[in-house]
Design a protein around this motif. Structure first.
Motif, short mmCIF file in Angstrom:
data_model
loop_
_atom_site.label_atom_id
_atom_site.label_comp_id
_atom_site.label_asym_id
_atom_site.label_seq_id
_atom_site.Cartn_x
_atom_site.Cartn_y
_atom_site.Cartn_z
N MET A 62 -2.68 5.77 11.73
CA MET A 62 -1.78 4.68 12.11
C MET A 62 -0.45 4.88 11.39
O MET A 62 -0.41 5.20 10.21
CB MET A 62 -2.41 3.35 11.67
CG MET A 62 -1.53 2.16 11.89
SD MET A 62 -2.33 0.69 11.21
CE MET A 62 -0.93 -0.39 11.16
N ALA A 63 0.63 4.71 12.10
CA ALA A 63 1.96 4.75 11.46
C ALA A 63 2.12 3.41 10.75
O ALA A 63 2.53 2.42 11.36
CB ALA A 63 3.05 4.98 12.50
N TYR A 64 1.75 3.38 9.48
CA TYR A 64 1.77 2.12 8.72
C TYR A 64 3.16 1.54 8.67
O TYR A 64 4.12 2.25 8.39
CB TYR A 64 1.27 2.36 7.29
CG TYR A 64 -0.15 2.86 7.23
CD1 TYR A 64 -1.21 2.00 7.46
CD2 TYR A 64 -0.42 4.19 6.95
CE1 TYR A 64 -2.52 2.46 7.41
CE2 TYR A 64 -1.72 4.66 6.90
CZ TYR A 64 -2.77 3.79 7.14
OH TYR A 64 -4.05 4.25 7.09
N PRO A 65 3.29 0.26 8.94
CA PRO A 65 4.60 -0.38 8.82
C PRO A 65 5.14 -0.20 7.40
O PRO A 65 4.40 -0.41 6.43
CB PRO A 65 4.32 -1.85 9.12
CG PRO A 65 3.10 -1.83 9.98
CD PRO A 65 2.27 -0.69 9.44
N PRO A 66 6.38 0.22 7.25
CA PRO A 66 6.95 0.46 5.92
C PRO A 66 6.87 -0.76 5.01
O PRO A 66 6.76 -0.61 3.79
CB PRO A 66 8.40 0.82 6.20
CG PRO A 66 8.42 1.27 7.60
CD PRO A 66 7.32 0.55 8.31
N GLY A 67 6.88 -1.96 5.58
CA GLY A 67 6.84 -3.18 4.79
C GLY A 67 5.51 -3.44 4.11
O GLY A 67 5.36 -4.44 3.41
N LEU A 68 4.54 -2.55 4.26
CA LEU A 68 3.26 -2.72 3.59
C LEU A 68 3.25 -2.10 2.19
O LEU A 68 2.32 -2.33 1.42
CB LEU A 68 2.12 -2.13 4.42
CG LEU A 68 1.83 -2.85 5.74
CD1 LEU A 68 0.71 -2.14 6.51
CD2 LEU A 68 1.48 -4.32 5.51
N LEU A 69 4.26 -1.30 1.87
CA LEU A 69 4.36 -0.68 0.54
C LEU A 69 5.78 -0.82 0.01
O LEU A 69 6.73 -0.80 0.79
CB LEU A 69 4.02 0.82 0.60
CG LEU A 69 2.56 1.23 0.60
CD1 LEU A 69 2.44 2.74 0.80
CD2 LEU A 69 1.85 0.81 -0.67
N PRO A 70 5.94 -0.89 -1.30
CA PRO A 70 7.28 -0.91 -1.88
C PRO A 70 7.92 0.48 -1.83
O PRO A 70 7.22 1.49 -1.71
CB PRO A 70 7.04 -1.37 -3.32
CG PRO A 70 5.65 -0.92 -3.63
CD PRO A 70 4.89 -1.02 -2.32
N ALA A 71 9.24 0.52 -1.95
CA ALA A 71 9.98 1.78 -1.88
C ALA A 71 9.47 2.86 -2.83
O ALA A 71 9.33 4.02 -2.42
CB ALA A 71 11.47 1.52 -2.10
N PRO A 72 9.16 2.55 -4.10
CA PRO A 72 8.68 3.62 -5.00
C PRO A 72 7.39 4.28 -4.50
O PRO A 72 7.18 5.48 -4.72
CB PRO A 72 8.45 2.91 -6.33
CG PRO A 72 9.33 1.70 -6.29
CD PRO A 72 9.35 1.29 -4.84
N SER A 73 6.55 3.53 -3.82
CA SER A 73 5.32 4.12 -3.26
C SER A 73 5.66 5.10 -2.16
O SER A 73 5.10 6.21 -2.10
CB SER A 73 4.40 3.02 -2.72
OG SER A 73 3.96 2.17 -3.75
N TRP A 74 6.58 4.72 -1.27
CA TRP A 74 6.97 5.63 -0.18
C TRP A 74 7.63 6.88 -0.75
O TRP A 74 7.40 7.99 -0.24
CB TRP A 74 7.90 4.93 0.81
CG TRP A 74 7.21 3.90 1.65
CD1 TRP A 74 7.48 2.55 1.71
CD2 TRP A 74 6.13 4.11 2.57
NE1 TRP A 74 6.63 1.93 2.59
CE2 TRP A 74 5.79 2.87 3.14
CE3 TRP A 74 5.41 5.24 2.96
CZ2 TRP A 74 4.77 2.71 4.08
CZ3 TRP A 74 4.39 5.09 3.90
CH2 TRP A 74 4.08 3.84 4.44
#
Length: 187
Positions: A62-74
């Motif tokens: 699944m292309a996880y919505p970016p809003g499920l993780l904070p920027a440092p995680s991405w």
């Protein structure tokens, strides 16, 4: 008199602009900017609207919505694509940068959606997995393992769209949960 009034108003405007700059620049999870969002935030998370991200990352999971993780995680995830949870998911640098910028721009704490804002609650360190966030764990704590890892159509909590029927639309409402082979789930 008009000059004093104009100077006074200009001073107030400058002070307000200075205060806003400080408030908006505060990256602290408990900062003024994030707290001020909550009441006006739409439900769920922002829908994945980046074609390249959806095609590249969504081809394996699944292309996880970016809003499920904070920027440092991405940032951490995208920096280690050669060992992406045991798989090599490397991308050409141009594509990696485009996707990373998209993820960072729409990450939790940078997009004003209720679920995105909640994902940051209680977080001490930015995790690599969405399922490691305290809010995620809280929301999934009562689901019996037989319905997840014991269910061949679900297998893992990371398989969000197996049960969240509108995950692709940014909705993770508990009223829209349908566990394959079980049905509607209510805690």
């Amino acid at each position: 008199m008009k000059t004093r009034l104009a100077l006074g108003l200009a001073g107030i405007a400058m002070a307000a602009a200075g205060f806003t700059g400080i408030a908006l620049g505060d990256d602290d999870d408990e900062g003024f900017f994030r707290r001020s969002w909550g009441a006006a935030a739409p439900p769920g998370v922002a829908v994945v609207d980046n074609r390249l991200y959806r095609e590249e990352c969504g081809s394996c999971h699944m292309a996880y919505p970016p809003g499920l993780l904070p920027a440092p995680s991405w940032e951490r995830l995208m920096a280690a694509l050669d060992d992406h949870f045991g798989e090599n998911a490397e991308l050409p640098e141009r594509e990696r940068t485009i996707i990373l910028n998209y993820l960072l721009d729409a990450a939790a704490g940078r997009s004003n959606y209720r679920v995105s804002n909640k994902m940051l609650r209680g977080m001490k360190e930015p995790p690599l997995r969405i399922s490691e966030l305290p809010y995620f764990r809280h929301e999934h704590r009562e689901i019996p393992q037989r319905l997840v890892s014991g269910n061949s159509r679900v297998r893992s909590l990371s398989n969000c769209d197996a049960c969240h029927t509108r995950a692709d639309q940014g909705s993770f409402s508990e009223h829209e949960i349908h566990i394959p082979g079980y049905g509607r789930y209510q805690d």
